[in-house]
Design an enzyme around this catalytic site. Structure first.
Site, PDB file in Angstrom:
ATOM      1  N   ALA A  13      -0.679   1.889   1.547  1.00 63.31           N
ATOM      2  CA  ALA A  13       0.685   2.410   1.319  1.00 63.31           C
ATOM      3  C   ALA A  13       1.382   2.652   2.660  1.00 63.31           C
ATOM      4  O   ALA A  13       2.164   3.578   2.807  1.00 63.31           O
ATOM      5  CB  ALA A  13       0.627   3.686   0.489  1.00 63.31           C
ATOM      6  N   GLY A  14       1.059   1.817   3.628  1.00 62.59           N
ATOM      7  CA  GLY A  14       1.688   1.918   4.952  1.00 62.59           C
ATOM      8  C   GLY A  14       3.048   1.250   4.946  1.00 62.59           C
ATOM      9  O   GLY A  14       3.732   1.206   3.911  1.00 62.59           O
ATOM     10  N   GLY A  17       3.045  -1.997   2.630  1.00 56.75           N
ATOM     11  CA  GLY A  17       2.765  -1.639   1.241  1.00 56.75           C
ATOM     12  C   GLY A  17       3.893  -0.831   0.610  1.00 56.75           C
ATOM     13  O   GLY A  17       4.368  -1.138  -0.496  1.00 56.75           O
ATOM     14  N   ASP A  36      -4.144   4.172  -1.330  1.00 58.53           N
ATOM     15  CA  ASP A  36      -4.468   4.207   0.101  1.00 58.53           C
ATOM     16  C   ASP A  36      -5.665   5.143   0.278  1.00 58.53           C
ATOM     17  O   ASP A  36      -5.991   5.919  -0.617  1.00 58.53           O
ATOM     18  CB  ASP A  36      -3.261   4.729   0.900  1.00 58.53           C
ATOM     19  N   HIS A 178      -1.537 -18.946   9.629  1.00 54.51           N
ATOM     20  CA  HIS A 178      -0.539 -17.954  10.036  1.00 54.51           C
ATOM     21  C   HIS A 178      -0.916 -17.450  11.419  1.00 54.51           C
ATOM     22  O   HIS A 178      -1.232 -16.314  11.625  1.00 54.51           O
ATOM     23  CB  HIS A 178      -0.561 -16.799   9.028  1.00 54.51           C
TER      24      HIS A 178
END
Ligand code: APR
Length: 311
Positions: A13-14, A17, A36, A178
């Site tokens: 949930a940073g 997120g 998280d 990437h």
């Protein structure tokens, strides 16, 4: 008939997120579960986002948790858990730490949502998708990574800036891993259907390609304490939307390729059709010898990285 909303779990949930949760809520893609390891943080962000709903007028349930039981029966799981880059770090420097994190997360997700589609965002991306696939045991169409949508969006932004045209009319294609060896394809990049080489001289195109390759690093060096999050989160939500609504959009994604492009069993950036079954098709395009060489080099970089992984 009872109607059930889709369920989207976002692990981590940073910055990426929480912003992904924001886009998903605005688009009303379904109920959202933010999880998280930090206690209270996902709960706080989820409540804050729920309290924005009356103002913005979106309808969905948004919960924050530290308990994987709450992620049960998700339709889509977006994995953003991990450490972001700091200035001077390459995505590959994150390998060891993020492998352990993605492994632990995937074990829990696979246990509670065995039918979900997993979209990985954590870096180094192509290697982390490999970890999520190996650990989950999910079929290859249900595990993929977000990279190409972001890289293409960056290329589109730079093309639009250079030509002073709307980003909406710019399409761009990026292949490969990437990393710094990603392969932007100018001849498949267009402005309202007009190929880029008809609009810009080769040196200008090369400069835009170079900026695209270093696009993530450009943001890291400006932010100094983290990496990009608005465009990465928007990109992963576009992928989730195509899957949840069975839109069958064609996006460059890190998808499993075996015979496709002669990759031999790795996840790399290729054009895919995203629908209700996840990756529904890997679209093979004919590459020029130079493009093929650049693509193979990029795949080799992914292969070397995956070799270092022990899961
Ligand atoms: N389980 C759940 N969450 C975890 C775990 C874990 N085992 N380990 C770390 N996290 C959480 C952190 O607590 C943090 O809140 O992952 C979150 C990551 O958020 P940020 O540090 O803000 O990083 P962010 O910018 O969101 O980037 C996340 O995406 O683009 C990639 O390279 C980037 O790998 C990085 C990831």
């Amino acid at each position: 008939m009872a109607f059930k909303r889709n369920k989207i779990t976002i692990v981590g949930a940073g910055f990426v997120g929480a912003t992904a949760a924001h886009w998903a809520a605005i688009k009303e893609l379904g109920d959202i579960c933010l999880i998280d390891i930090i206690e209270g943080m996902p709960q706080g962000k989820a409540l804050d986002l729920a309290e924005a709903a009356p103002v913005e007028g979106y309808n969905c349930e948004i919960i924050g948790t530290n308990n994987y039981e709450d992620t049960k029966d998700s339709d889509i799981v977006i994995i953003t858990a991990g450490l972001p880059r700091k200035p001077g770090m390459s995505r590959d420097d994150l390998l060891e730490k993020n492998t352990a994190i993605v492994k632990a997360v995937t074990e829990q997700i696979a246990k509670y949502s065995p039918n979900a589609v997993l979209i990985v965002v954590s870096n180094p991306l192509d290697a982390m998708v490999y970890v999520a696939h190996k650990v989950s045991g999910f079929p290859t169409n249900k595990v993929l990574g977000m990279a190409g949508v972001l890289d293409a969006a960056r290329f589109r932004t730079f093309i639009a800036m250079e030509l002073d045209v709307s980003v909406e009319d710019v399409n761009a294609f990026v292949l490969g891993g990437h990393g710094d060896s990603m392969v932007p394809l100018p001849r498949y990049s267009t402005v309202a259907g007009i190929p880029l080489p008809d609009l810009l001289p080769p040196d200008k195109i090369e400069a835009l390609v170079d900026r695209t390759r270093k696009g993530g690093g450009e943001i890291v060096s400006l932010l100094k304490t983290g990496s990009a999050f608005f465009a990465p989160s928007a990109s992963v939500i576009a992928m989730a939307e195509s899957i949840l609504k069975d839109q069958k959009r064609v996006f460059p994604c890190a998808a499993y390729c075996d015979k496709e492009y002669d990759v031999g069993g790795y996840f790399v950036g290729v054009p895919v059709k995203l629908g209700g079954n996840g990756v529904e098709q890997v679209i093979e395009i004919k590459l020029t010898p130079e493009e093929k060489e650049a693509f193979d080099k990029s795949v080799e970089a992914v292969r070397q990285l995956v070799k270092k992984i022990n899961v």
